[in-house]
Design an enzyme around this catalytic site. Structure first.
Site, PDB file in Angstrom:
ATOM      1  N   GLU A 274       3.143   4.453   0.389  1.00  0.00           N
ATOM      2  CA  GLU A 274       3.453   4.542  -1.040  1.00  0.00           C
ATOM      3  C   GLU A 274       3.538   6.019  -1.400  1.00  0.00           C
ATOM      4  O   GLU A 274       2.638   6.791  -1.062  1.00  0.00           O
ATOM      5  CB  GLU A 274       2.387   3.857  -1.905  1.00  0.00           C
ATOM      6  CG  GLU A 274       2.309   2.356  -1.750  1.00  0.00           C
ATOM      7  CD  GLU A 274       1.241   1.726  -2.645  1.00  0.00           C
ATOM      8  OE1 GLU A 274       0.828   2.384  -3.625  1.00  0.00           O
ATOM      9  OE2 GLU A 274       0.820   0.594  -2.348  1.00  0.00           O
TER      10      GLU A 274
ATOM     11  N   GLU B 143      -4.807  -1.934   0.806  1.00  0.00           N
ATOM     12  CA  GLU B 143      -5.975  -1.484   0.054  1.00  0.00           C
ATOM     13  C   GLU B 143      -7.151  -2.466   0.146  1.00  0.00           C
ATOM     14  O   GLU B 143      -7.663  -2.961  -0.847  1.00  0.00           O
ATOM     15  CB  GLU B 143      -5.577  -1.219  -1.403  1.00  0.00           C
ATOM     16  CG  GLU B 143      -4.621  -0.033  -1.492  1.00  0.00           C
ATOM     17  CD  GLU B 143      -4.119   0.240  -2.891  1.00  0.00           C
ATOM     18  OE1 GLU B 143      -4.054   1.418  -3.261  1.00  0.00           O
ATOM     19  OE2 GLU B 143      -3.791  -0.726  -3.607  1.00  0.00           O
TER      20      GLU B 143
END
Length: 626
Positions: free
Chosen positions: A534, A466
């Site tokens: 994820e 991220e």
């Protein structure tokens, strides 16, 4: 050279006098020490003298001088988090930077400003400081040797002095930092001084979803190096196309005078398969070794060969012995856009795993690590993404031994620089395309690679988490591709910059994507296989719907599975005076603001390692594609 406090403000200063990263091999004086422990390693764990300052301006300036009066210092345990020892503020936060809404900060060299911000962290009101002191004598085996100090993990910026002399500086909280103490070491009464700042410019790229701690939180060791010493070991086992034979190439870096290296490789039963001797200095490469009747490493059969190198001096005196277990396996992304391991389609039944202990935070023990391995094996979990940083050194060997695939992630997350209040807004994103941040992230890639390059369990290098995407992250991928053709590279954040997809990540990686959207991607002649880095997000009474993802595995060969978020809750035991019991507290329970509250609790296990009911679902569905 003198220490400079302004290094905290400059992203281009991240290591000063720090030794180069190298393989994680251990070394001993002889084979008898394999069981008793190496005489060349002295632990400095335990009680240290300690001073806590709320700001850099309040730190004890000359505490590193040998004659400094530290009678007013407290005592703290190393390894440990400063906040869990009763100092500072415990804070859990996910995407925002900890100072948002309180202090205006922007990463240096962003917003089109080719300049630093004086005092950004060096003169900050929210940058707590830990000053540590440790006195030690040298063991006999250390006297007259080159002496290295190894910090396996320090959050976040580290300054080191010995006997009043400045030794070095380092950032990168989750990667070992080593420094040469030899010029200033003495046999007795050494005074080691360590200063740890909670924040530096590294904070902009260490914005992981976790409790924000500081301090020396992993082991500290003194290392003695013999007169000739293997500083790096590069093991390259390559199966042939038939997967029944292969070759092994081994290269070492050696310090000191010319040495003779005697290498042997044994199979799992102790039979010698090959032996070779080479003499030289600096870089020593062994002749290629051929192997017939290979045993491949895989999750079902994690077969490891035993390599041993004995180092002798010119008089044929044994100086050290280096053992290392390695495995043969292949990882291929083929023209059909499917990933294969050992000629079998890869199916990831994975989890994201933070290092965690409910009593000690990210200070975890070998018992914790072994318990996690057993939980994975018992529930058909075959893969771990080391979210979002390199783990403790033993974890990689444990995964080799157990047959757990690893996605070895860099210590990189800059979430707060590009996502603001849920919106994608990368105006001051780092590292981005910024040349001033490039060296720092390449260094993190290099460290991750060098420390863990010999582990067969690692099938992916992950560029971080991220952190949006730009030229700097593309350069990280180029580093891995230049140095390693035996693994693939992963990065999810390039979904935000599709124009870079041909230069970043070997897989299409997304977070929490809906099964129908994954199917649409896979049916549209995609360029890359798909992987959920994820998914499922096990928060509260969740984890329903796994069958929808399981159906994708059955229908689409290019769907390679995924990693559940996450493995274990981040929560801490606190003694409740009302009930007189130890209870688990989550984010927001420590009077910290801002916080992301119970978002810290989304594991398959509670923080005390008790499995949640959701683990039954995982065991069932992951068991269908073992």
């Amino acid at each position: 050279m003198q220490a400079n406090l302004q290094w905290l403000d400059d992203p281009e200063v991240f290591r000063v006098n720090q030794l180069p990263a190298h393989s994680d091999h251990r070394y001993y004086h002889d084979t008898a020490e394999f069981k008793t422990g190496s005489r060349f390693v002295k632990s400095l764990n335990g009680a240290w003298r300690f001073n806590f300052a709320k700001t850099p301006a309040e730190r004890p300036i000359d505490f590193y001088q040998p004659d400094f009066d530290a009678t007013d210092f407290d005592t703290i345990q190393v390894p440990g988090h400063i906040e869990l020892a009763g100092y500072g503020q415990i804070q859990y936060i996910n995407t925002l930077y900890p100072w948002e809404g309180k202090i205006y900060r922007r990463p240096p060299y962003t917003l089109n400003q080719d300049q630093l911000t004086p005092g950004l962290f060096s003169d900050a009101t929210d940058n707590t400081v830990g000053s540590y002191l440790k006195t030690f004598d040298l063991d006999d085996a250390f006297k007259g040797q080159r002496i290295i100090i190894q910090f396996q993990g320090v959050e976040e910026a580290l300054y080191v002095w010995l006997n009043g002399h400045f030794i070095g500086y380092a950032e990168d909280s989750f990667t070992p930092s080593e420094f040469d103490l030899t010029p200033y070491i003495q046999d007795q009464g050494n005074v080691l001084a360590v200063r740890v700042y909670k924040r530096s410019t590294a904070a902009f790229i260490e914005d992981q979803d976790m409790f924000r701690f500081s301090g020396i939180f992993r082991d500290v060791n003194l290392l003695a190096e013999p007169t000739s010493h293997i500083t790096d070991l590069d093991i390259r086992p390559v199966p042939n196309a038939n997967l029944k034979s292969g070759e092994l190439n081994v290269t070492t870096k050696v310090t000191g005078e010319s040495a003779t290296l005697a290498l042997t490789v044994k199979d799992h039963d102790g039979r010698v398969l090959t032996a070779q001797t080479q003499t030289g200095s600096d870089s020593i490469t062994f002749d290629t070794m051929l192997f017939d009747q290979l045993h491949l490493w895989s999750p079902s059969t994690p077969y490891l060969y035993q390599l041993t190198i004995e180092v002798y001096d010119a008089d044929h005196q044994l100086l050290e012995v280096v053992p290392y277990q390695f495995g043969f396996r292949t990882v291929e992304l083929r023209d059909d856009k499917v990933i294969y391991v050992n000629n079998k389609r890869l199916v990831i039944n994975g989890v994201n795993r933070h290092e965690w202990n409910a009593h000690t935070g990210r200070v975890i023990s070998m018992a914790d690590m072994r318990a996690d391995i057993q939980t994975m094996l018992a529930n058909n979990i075959n893969a771990d993404r080391t979210c979002h940083y390199p783990d403790q050194l033993p974890w990689y060997q444990l995964c080799d031994e157990a047959g757990i695939y690893l996605m070895a992630e860099n210590n990189l997350e800059s979430h707060g620089s590009w996502q603001k209040m849920g919106a994608i807004e990368p105006s001051y994103n780092v590292p981005g395309d910024n040349p001033h941040w490039l060296a720092a992230v390449i260094d993190r890639a290099r460290s991750n690679y060098e420390w863990f390059k010999n582990h067969p369990s690692i099938i992916f290098w992950s560029l971080g988490n991220e952190s949006y995407a730009g030229e700097d992250i593309a350069a990280m991928q180029a580093f891995y591709k230049e140095h390693d053709d035996s693994r693939l590279v992963h990065y999810e954040g390039v979904v935000h910059t599709p124009e870079l997809k041909d230069r970043i990540s070997d897989v299409e990686s997304r977070m929490y994507e809906k099964p129908e959207n994954i199917a649409a991607y896979l049916e549209d002649n995609p360029a890359k296989p798909f992987l959920d880095c994820e998914y499922m997000h096990d928060m509260g009474n969740s984890l329903g719907g796994m069958q929808s993802y399981n159906d994708l595995i059955d229908k689409y060969p290019m769907y390679q599975g995924g990693f559940i978020w996450d493995f274990i809750d981040q929560a801490l035991f606190v003694h409740d005076p009302i009930t007189d019991q130890d209870v688990l507290r989550y984010g927001g329970d420590f009077d910290e603001r801002h916080s992301d509250y119970e978002f810290s609790g989304d594991g398959l296990m509670f923080a005390d390692r008790t499995p949640k009911p959701a683990m039954q679902e995982v065991k069932y569905y992951y068991g269908l594609h073992k």
